[in-house]
Structures are given as C-alpha cells and as structure tokens.
Design a protein around this motif. Structure first.
Motif, mmCIF file in Angstrom:
data_model
loop_
_atom_site.group_PDB
_atom_site.id
_atom_site.type_symbol
_atom_site.label_atom_id
_atom_site.label_comp_id
_atom_site.label_asym_id
_atom_site.label_seq_id
_atom_site.Cartn_x
_atom_site.Cartn_y
_atom_site.Cartn_z
ATOM 1 N N VAL A 1 42.215 25.997 -10.636
ATOM 2 C CA VAL A 1 42.814 27.139 -9.950
ATOM 3 C C VAL A 1 44.342 27.119 -9.955
ATOM 4 O O VAL A 1 44.977 28.119 -9.631
ATOM 5 C CB VAL A 1 42.300 27.265 -8.494
ATOM 6 C CG1 VAL A 1 40.807 27.538 -8.470
ATOM 7 C CG2 VAL A 1 42.653 26.057 -7.661
ATOM 8 N N ALA A 2 44.949 25.986 -10.316
ATOM 9 C CA ALA A 2 46.404 25.865 -10.264
ATOM 10 C C ALA A 2 46.906 24.905 -11.338
ATOM 11 O O ALA A 2 46.143 24.111 -11.881
ATOM 12 C CB ALA A 2 46.830 25.353 -8.886
ATOM 13 N N THR A 3 48.196 24.986 -11.602
ATOM 14 C CA THR A 3 48.834 23.994 -12.462
ATOM 15 C C THR A 3 49.430 22.929 -11.549
ATOM 16 O O THR A 3 49.851 23.225 -10.427
ATOM 17 C CB THR A 3 49.907 24.623 -13.357
ATOM 18 O OG1 THR A 3 50.864 25.303 -12.549
ATOM 19 C CG2 THR A 3 49.282 25.602 -14.345
ATOM 20 N N THR A 4 49.442 21.700 -12.011
ATOM 21 C CA THR A 4 49.828 20.587 -11.144
ATOM 22 C C THR A 4 50.840 19.671 -11.818
ATOM 23 O O THR A 4 51.051 19.735 -13.029
ATOM 24 C CB THR A 4 48.600 19.744 -10.758
ATOM 25 O OG1 THR A 4 48.063 19.137 -11.929
ATOM 26 C CG2 THR A 4 47.539 20.593 -10.082
ATOM 27 N N ALA A 5 51.418 18.815 -11.008
ATOM 28 C CA ALA A 5 52.328 17.778 -11.492
ATOM 29 C C ALA A 5 51.863 16.442 -10.913
ATOM 30 O O ALA A 5 50.679 16.162 -10.935
ATOM 31 C CB ALA A 5 53.771 18.110 -11.116
ATOM 32 N N ALA A 6 52.760 15.690 -10.331
ATOM 33 C CA ALA A 6 52.497 14.316 -9.901
ATOM 34 C C ALA A 6 51.308 14.189 -8.944
ATOM 35 O O ALA A 6 51.206 14.905 -7.957
ATOM 36 C CB ALA A 6 53.744 13.735 -9.245
ATOM 37 N N LEU A 7 50.420 13.261 -9.270
ATOM 38 C CA LEU A 7 49.293 12.877 -8.415
ATOM 39 C C LEU A 7 49.549 11.457 -7.948
ATOM 40 O O LEU A 7 49.874 10.581 -8.757
ATOM 41 C CB LEU A 7 47.977 12.939 -9.192
ATOM 42 C CG LEU A 7 46.745 12.354 -8.489
ATOM 43 C CD1 LEU A 7 46.328 13.253 -7.331
ATOM 44 C CD2 LEU A 7 45.607 12.201 -9.486
ATOM 45 N N ARG A 8 49.378 11.226 -6.650
ATOM 46 C CA ARG A 8 49.569 9.880 -6.098
ATOM 47 C C ARG A 8 48.448 9.570 -5.121
ATOM 48 O O ARG A 8 47.940 10.451 -4.442
ATOM 49 C CB ARG A 8 50.923 9.786 -5.401
ATOM 50 C CG ARG A 8 52.078 9.892 -6.389
ATOM 51 C CD ARG A 8 53.405 9.586 -5.746
ATOM 52 N NE ARG A 8 54.454 9.474 -6.737
ATOM 53 C CZ ARG A 8 55.112 10.490 -7.268
ATOM 54 N NH1 ARG A 8 54.814 11.718 -6.913
ATOM 55 N NH2 ARG A 8 56.071 10.298 -8.160
ATOM 56 N N SER A 9 48.091 8.278 -5.044
ATOM 57 C CA SER A 9 47.053 7.812 -4.125
ATOM 58 C C SER A 9 47.623 6.713 -3.251
ATOM 59 O O SER A 9 48.414 5.890 -3.717
ATOM 60 C CB SER A 9 45.863 7.255 -4.905
ATOM 61 O OG SER A 9 45.336 8.226 -5.759
ATOM 62 N N TYR A 10 47.184 6.688 -1.994
ATOM 63 C CA TYR A 10 47.679 5.716 -1.022
ATOM 64 C C TYR A 10 46.525 5.171 -0.190
ATOM 65 O O TYR A 10 45.544 5.857 0.045
ATOM 66 C CB TYR A 10 48.686 6.373 -0.063
ATOM 67 C CG TYR A 10 49.859 6.996 -0.750
ATOM 68 C CD1 TYR A 10 51.023 6.276 -0.980
ATOM 69 C CD2 TYR A 10 49.808 8.316 -1.179
ATOM 70 C CE1 TYR A 10 52.108 6.852 -1.615
ATOM 71 C CE2 TYR A 10 50.891 8.901 -1.815
ATOM 72 C CZ TYR A 10 52.038 8.167 -2.034
ATOM 73 O OH TYR A 10 53.109 8.742 -2.663
ATOM 74 N N ARG A 11 46.707 3.939 0.273
ATOM 75 C CA ARG A 11 45.748 3.295 1.171
ATOM 76 C C ARG A 11 46.450 2.992 2.490
ATOM 77 O O ARG A 11 47.582 2.493 2.494
ATOM 78 C CB ARG A 11 45.236 1.993 0.551
ATOM 79 C CG ARG A 11 44.210 1.299 1.429
ATOM 80 C CD ARG A 11 43.799 -0.054 0.849
ATOM 81 N NE ARG A 11 42.783 -0.627 1.690
ATOM 82 C CZ ARG A 11 41.539 -0.882 1.313
ATOM 83 N NH1 ARG A 11 41.158 -0.659 0.076
ATOM 84 N NH2 ARG A 11 40.673 -1.395 2.152
ATOM 85 N N ARG A 12 45.780 3.227 3.593
ATOM 86 C CA ARG A 12 46.330 2.918 4.908
ATOM 87 C C ARG A 12 46.104 1.437 5.187
ATOM 88 O O ARG A 12 44.978 0.938 5.111
ATOM 89 C CB ARG A 12 45.629 3.768 5.979
ATOM 90 C CG ARG A 12 46.233 3.656 7.330
ATOM 91 C CD ARG A 12 47.440 4.519 7.411
ATOM 92 N NE ARG A 12 47.882 4.624 8.806
ATOM 93 C CZ ARG A 12 49.044 5.094 9.130
ATOM 94 N NH1 ARG A 12 49.862 5.539 8.217
ATOM 95 N NH2 ARG A 12 49.401 5.152 10.384
ATOM 96 N N SER A 13 47.186 0.734 5.500
ATOM 97 C CA SER A 13 47.093 -0.694 5.772
ATOM 98 C C SER A 13 48.153 -1.066 6.798
ATOM 99 O O SER A 13 49.347 -0.829 6.569
ATOM 100 C CB SER A 13 47.308 -1.495 4.481
ATOM 101 O OG SER A 13 47.232 -2.874 4.721
ATOM 102 N N ALA A 14 47.709 -1.625 7.909
ATOM 103 C CA ALA A 14 48.612 -2.067 8.979
ATOM 104 C C ALA A 14 49.572 -0.960 9.402
ATOM 105 O O ALA A 14 50.762 -1.193 9.595
ATOM 106 C CB ALA A 14 49.378 -3.314 8.546
ATOM 107 N N GLY A 15 49.046 0.256 9.508
ATOM 108 C CA GLY A 15 49.862 1.370 9.991
ATOM 109 C C GLY A 15 50.796 1.978 8.970
ATOM 110 O O GLY A 15 51.593 2.834 9.308
#
Length: 101
Positions: free
Chosen positions: A82-96
């Motif tokens: 449905v859209a064009t995209t750029a940067a994809l990032r993933s994160y994990r929650r750890s110790a706040g």
C-alpha cells in the motif's frame, strides 16, 4: 513475554490507497503471528514513520530475536503493498531500554 518494536519510514502511498491503510496493514501483518501491544505514527525530519510494538512468545533469546526480525520483515512486506518505504528497524526491550537487533 519479551517486547519488541519495528519501525519503518513511509515515503509515499501507492495509487488507490488511503493513508489509514498503511498502519492497518502493518498491524495486521505483525498481528497475524504475535500480540500487538501498541502502534503509533511519528513524523521525524518531515518523514512519516510508523512503529508497531509487539510481544514474542518466550523461548531462547536468539530464537525470540529471529521471530521479531521475521515479524518486522512481514510488516515491511505488507506495508509495501500500500505504500513505498525506506528504513526498517527492529528493537528489543531490555532493562527499560530499546536495543537495536
């Protein structure tokens, strides 16, 4: 259950699609396999960025991270319909804190 988030920049809409479809597609793609905790839209330096926060079933640390990366890739794949995209990032929650995967 460990908490993760995926963010992706949105650079444009594909013809015939409404802005609301972008977030709906992102949430549906991640929600197909994981519990979605929250989602939000931010504009950073003039570029829209969506964030989907989700939980992954607890298992082994590296396996959880792989599942989160797979969820982010699914989100990108869905959003690209449905859209064009750029940067994809993933994160994990750890110790706040949110740590990049």
């Amino acid at each position: 259950m460990p908490s993760f988030r995926a963010t992706i920049q949105i650079t444009g809409l594909r013809p015939g699609h409404a802005p609301e479809e972008v977030m709906a597609m992102a949430v549906a793609a991640v929600g197909a396999a994981h519990v979605v905790e929250a989602n939000q839209l931010d504009v950073v330096a003039g570029v829209p960025r969506i964030t989907v926060r989700f939980m992954v079933e607890a298992s082994e640390y590296d396996a959880e991270n792989r599942l989160a990366r797979d969820a982010a890739a699914s989100m990108r794949h869905g959003v690209k319909t449905v859209a064009t995209t750029a940067a994809l990032r993933s994160y994990r929650r750890s110790a706040g804190k949110w740590l990049a995967l």
